[in-house]
Structures are given as C-alpha cells and as structure tokens.
Design a protein around this motif. Structure first.
Motif, PDB file in Angstrom:
ATOM      1  N   LEU A 127       0.971  -1.409  -0.209  1.00  0.00           N
ATOM      2  CA  LEU A 127       0.055   0.144  -0.070  1.00  0.00           C
ATOM      3  C   LEU A 127       0.933   0.977   0.274  1.00  0.00           C
ATOM      4  O   LEU A 127       0.727   2.437  -0.685  1.00  0.00           O
ATOM      5  N   ALA A 128       2.031   1.142   0.652  1.00  0.00           N
ATOM      6  CA  ALA A 128       2.913   2.012   0.487  1.00  0.00           C
ATOM      7  C   ALA A 128       3.267   2.551  -0.985  1.00  0.00           C
ATOM      8  O   ALA A 128       3.547   3.842  -1.145  1.00  0.00           O
ATOM      9  N   ASP A 129       3.387   1.891  -1.514  1.00  0.00           N
ATOM     10  CA  ASP A 129       3.896   1.970  -3.392  1.00  0.00           C
ATOM     11  C   ASP A 129       3.031   2.495  -4.180  1.00  0.00           C
ATOM     12  O   ASP A 129       3.270   3.510  -4.447  1.00  0.00           O
ATOM     13  N   MET A 130       2.017   2.389  -3.784  1.00  0.00           N
ATOM     14  CA  MET A 130       1.053   2.793  -3.946  1.00  0.00           C
ATOM     15  C   MET A 130       0.302   4.456  -3.897  1.00  0.00           C
ATOM     16  O   MET A 130       0.095   5.079  -4.310  1.00  0.00           O
ATOM     17  N   GLU A 131       0.486   4.433  -2.502  1.00  0.00           N
ATOM     18  CA  GLU A 131       0.343   6.162  -1.721  1.00  0.00           C
ATOM     19  C   GLU A 131       1.795   6.622  -2.499  1.00  0.00           C
ATOM     20  O   GLU A 131       1.319   7.957  -3.055  1.00  0.00           O
ATOM     21  N   ARG A 132       3.568   6.580  -2.492  1.00  0.00           N
ATOM     22  CA  ARG A 132       3.755   7.240  -2.668  1.00  0.00           C
ATOM     23  C   ARG A 132       3.957   7.210  -4.353  1.00  0.00           C
ATOM     24  O   ARG A 132       4.489   8.876  -5.164  1.00  0.00           O
ATOM     25  N   ALA A 133       3.491   6.605  -5.334  1.00  0.00           N
ATOM     26  CA  ALA A 133       3.668   6.836  -6.380  1.00  0.00           C
ATOM     27  C   ALA A 133       2.877   7.975  -6.530  1.00  0.00           C
ATOM     28  O   ALA A 133       2.302   8.643  -8.092  1.00  0.00           O
ATOM     29  N   ARG A 134       1.151   8.020  -5.933  1.00  0.00           N
ATOM     30  CA  ARG A 134       0.316   9.244  -5.828  1.00  0.00           C
ATOM     31  C   ARG A 134       0.801  10.324  -6.104  1.00  0.00           C
ATOM     32  O   ARG A 134       0.254  11.452  -6.698  1.00  0.00           O
ATOM     33  N   SER A 135       2.644  10.686  -5.559  1.00  0.00           N
ATOM     34  CA  SER A 135       2.840  11.130  -4.418  1.00  0.00           C
ATOM     35  C   SER A 135       3.001  12.387  -6.075  1.00  0.00           C
ATOM     36  O   SER A 135       4.434  13.237  -5.634  1.00  0.00           O
ATOM     37  N   TYR A 136       3.642  11.354  -7.154  1.00  0.00           N
ATOM     38  CA  TYR A 136       4.864  12.460  -7.973  1.00  0.00           C
ATOM     39  C   TYR A 136       3.411  12.221  -9.084  1.00  0.00           C
ATOM     40  O   TYR A 136       2.453  11.507  -9.950  1.00  0.00           O
ATOM     41  N   GLU A 137       3.753  13.560  -9.809  1.00  0.00           N
ATOM     42  CA  GLU A 137       2.826  13.961 -10.626  1.00  0.00           C
ATOM     43  C   GLU A 137       2.431  13.996 -12.175  1.00  0.00           C
ATOM     44  O   GLU A 137       1.876  13.286 -12.825  1.00  0.00           O
ATOM     45  N   LEU A 138       4.244  12.908 -12.578  1.00  0.00           N
ATOM     46  CA  LEU A 138       4.440  12.493 -13.539  1.00  0.00           C
ATOM     47  C   LEU A 138       4.084  10.634 -13.718  1.00  0.00           C
ATOM     48  O   LEU A 138       3.827  10.577 -14.947  1.00  0.00           O
ATOM     49  N   VAL A 139       3.291  10.588 -12.841  1.00  0.00           N
ATOM     50  CA  VAL A 139       3.180   9.209 -12.639  1.00  0.00           C
ATOM     51  C   VAL A 139       1.813   9.007 -12.982  1.00  0.00           C
ATOM     52  O   VAL A 139       0.591   9.270 -12.386  1.00  0.00           O
ATOM     53  N   SER A 140       1.001   8.516 -14.124  1.00  0.00           N
ATOM     54  CA  SER A 140      -0.453   8.350 -14.230  1.00  0.00           C
ATOM     55  C   SER A 140      -1.132   6.944 -13.857  1.00  0.00           C
ATOM     56  O   SER A 140      -2.378   7.075 -13.727  1.00  0.00           O
ATOM     57  N   GLY A 141      -0.249   6.248 -13.483  1.00  0.00           N
ATOM     58  CA  GLY A 141      -0.728   4.393 -12.523  1.00  0.00           C
ATOM     59  C   GLY A 141       0.547   3.841 -12.029  1.00  0.00           C
ATOM     60  O   GLY A 141       1.473   3.936 -12.702  1.00  0.00           O
ATOM     61  N   LEU A 142      -0.446   3.533 -11.315  1.00  0.00           N
ATOM     62  CA  LEU A 142       0.681   2.065 -10.784  1.00  0.00           C
ATOM     63  C   LEU A 142      -0.361   0.708 -11.224  1.00  0.00           C
ATOM     64  O   LEU A 142      -1.273   0.441 -11.284  1.00  0.00           O
ATOM     65  N   ILE A 143       0.547  -0.799 -12.040  1.00  0.00           N
ATOM     66  CA  ILE A 143       0.385  -1.229 -13.301  1.00  0.00           C
ATOM     67  C   ILE A 143       0.146  -2.637 -11.937  1.00  0.00           C
ATOM     68  O   ILE A 143       1.985  -2.448 -12.372  1.00  0.00           O
ATOM     69  N   HIS A 144       0.147  -3.545 -11.865  1.00  0.00           N
ATOM     70  CA  HIS A 144       0.500  -4.779 -11.001  1.00  0.00           C
ATOM     71  C   HIS A 144       1.294  -5.784 -12.794  1.00  0.00           C
ATOM     72  O   HIS A 144       0.224  -6.160 -13.614  1.00  0.00           O
ATOM     73  N   LYS A 145       2.548  -5.903 -12.622  1.00  0.00           N
ATOM     74  CA  LYS A 145       3.255  -7.737 -13.619  1.00  0.00           C
ATOM     75  C   LYS A 145       2.180  -8.447 -13.100  1.00  0.00           C
ATOM     76  O   LYS A 145       1.486  -9.075 -12.093  1.00  0.00           O
ATOM     77  N   PRO A 146       1.620  -9.481 -14.506  1.00  0.00           N
ATOM     78  CA  PRO A 146       2.491  -9.052 -15.457  1.00  0.00           C
ATOM     79  C   PRO A 146       1.446  -7.544 -16.491  1.00  0.00           C
ATOM     80  O   PRO A 146       0.092  -7.762 -16.138  1.00  0.00           O
ATOM     81  N   LEU A 147       1.957  -6.977 -17.306  1.00  0.00           N
ATOM     82  CA  LEU A 147       0.930  -5.959 -17.737  1.00  0.00           C
ATOM     83  C   LEU A 147      -0.447  -7.018 -18.873  1.00  0.00           C
ATOM     84  O   LEU A 147       0.431  -7.667 -19.435  1.00  0.00           O
ATOM     85  N   ASP A 148      -1.059  -6.574 -18.647  1.00  0.00           N
ATOM     86  CA  ASP A 148      -2.339  -7.540 -19.759  1.00  0.00           C
ATOM     87  C   ASP A 148      -3.143  -6.577 -21.154  1.00  0.00           C
ATOM     88  O   ASP A 148      -3.152  -5.412 -20.883  1.00  0.00           O
ATOM     89  N   ARG A 149      -3.361  -7.142 -21.508  1.00  0.00           N
ATOM     90  CA  ARG A 149      -4.209  -7.216 -22.515  1.00  0.00           C
ATOM     91  C   ARG A 149      -5.135  -5.915 -22.428  1.00  0.00           C
ATOM     92  O   ARG A 149      -5.184  -4.732 -22.323  1.00  0.00           O
ATOM     93  N   GLU A 150      -5.688  -6.246 -20.938  1.00  0.00           N
ATOM     94  CA  GLU A 150      -7.394  -4.923 -20.948  1.00  0.00           C
ATOM     95  C   GLU A 150      -6.596  -2.941 -20.495  1.00  0.00           C
ATOM     96  O   GLU A 150      -6.850  -2.798 -20.505  1.00  0.00           O
ATOM     97  N   GLU A 151      -5.598  -4.016 -19.483  1.00  0.00           N
ATOM     98  CA  GLU A 151      -4.600  -2.626 -19.450  1.00  0.00           C
ATOM     99  C   GLU A 151      -3.513  -1.246 -20.228  1.00  0.00           C
ATOM    100  O   GLU A 151      -4.254  -0.018 -20.370  1.00  0.00           O
ATOM    101  N   ILE A 152      -3.262  -2.627 -21.434  1.00  0.00           N
ATOM    102  CA  ILE A 152      -2.893  -1.469 -22.760  1.00  0.00           C
ATOM    103  C   ILE A 152      -3.995  -1.445 -23.083  1.00  0.00           C
ATOM    104  O   ILE A 152      -3.874   0.270 -24.052  1.00  0.00           O
TER     105      ILE A 152
END
Length: 126
Positions: A92-117
C-alpha cells in the motif's frame, strides 16, 4: 510515438514489448535494463517518450530514484509523457508514494495485460 520499457528483467521487457506489438501500439519501443541508462537517453532526446513503463526495484538506480531525477524536468514532461509503474509489489505504501509523483499516471501490477494496454490506448487516444 516512443515508448520506454525500463526494467532490469530482460524477459519481462521482452514479454511487455511483445504484448504491446500484438495490441498494435505503434511507434518505437526502447527497452532499458538500467534506469540510469534510460534517464540519460530521455534527457538527450528533443522530444520525450509518450509512454514509460517503469519497474521500481532495480539495482543502482531504482524506479523511485528515476522519478526523483525527473523532478527538475517535470515542466518539459508534464502532459507529454505518461509514466506507468509496473511492479510486482502489492504494498500500500508503494501505491501511496506513486500518487505523490505528478508524472505518474498509474500503477500496474505485473504482468501487464491486454486490458490495461487497451485502457492506456483509450486514455491517450492512440
């Protein structure tokens, strides 16, 4: 359109690149196993990549370090470059930290899949 894949896992980069190509995400796909190398390449380009898929846990320069290094360049990148963090972490800390960066549009759990693309394509209208 240029896409950067930044992950120290070469197999992960290969699979992500293959999936992007299967989903007809056009353009140049540049893979980097070092965030430091990707940072130098990005700063040398006249135009930033449109998309960056960034792993967090890498040796020498982590994904967090990469994001911190981009802070002084944020005015040049905002609205022109979207960063999606690719991670196997469920912290959860990674998700919260990611939100603090304006350049970050999202956090995706590996592996990336077709729906996310497809969701990213719809967001970018590509």
């Amino acid at each position: 359109m240029t896409i950067y894949l930044i992950d120290d896992d070469s197999l992960g980069n290969y699979l992500t690149e293959t999936l992007l190509r299967l989903e007809n995400v056009g353009g140049e796909i540049c893979t980097y196993e070092s965030a430091e190398e990707a940072l130098h390449a990005l700063l040398r380009r006249p135009e930033p990549p449109r998309l960056i898929f960034l792993d967090l846990n890498m040796p020498v320069m982590s994904g967090w370090d990469f994001l911190d290094a981009l802070e002084p360049h944020q005015p040049r990148l905002l609205g022109r470059c979207r960063i999606y963090i690719l991670t196997s972490s469920l912290a959860l800390a990674d998700m919260e930290r990611a939100r603090s960066y304006e350049l970050v549009s999202g956090l995706i759990h590996k592996p990336l899949d077709r729906e996310e693309i497809r969701a990213i394509q719809a967001e970018l209208s590509i």
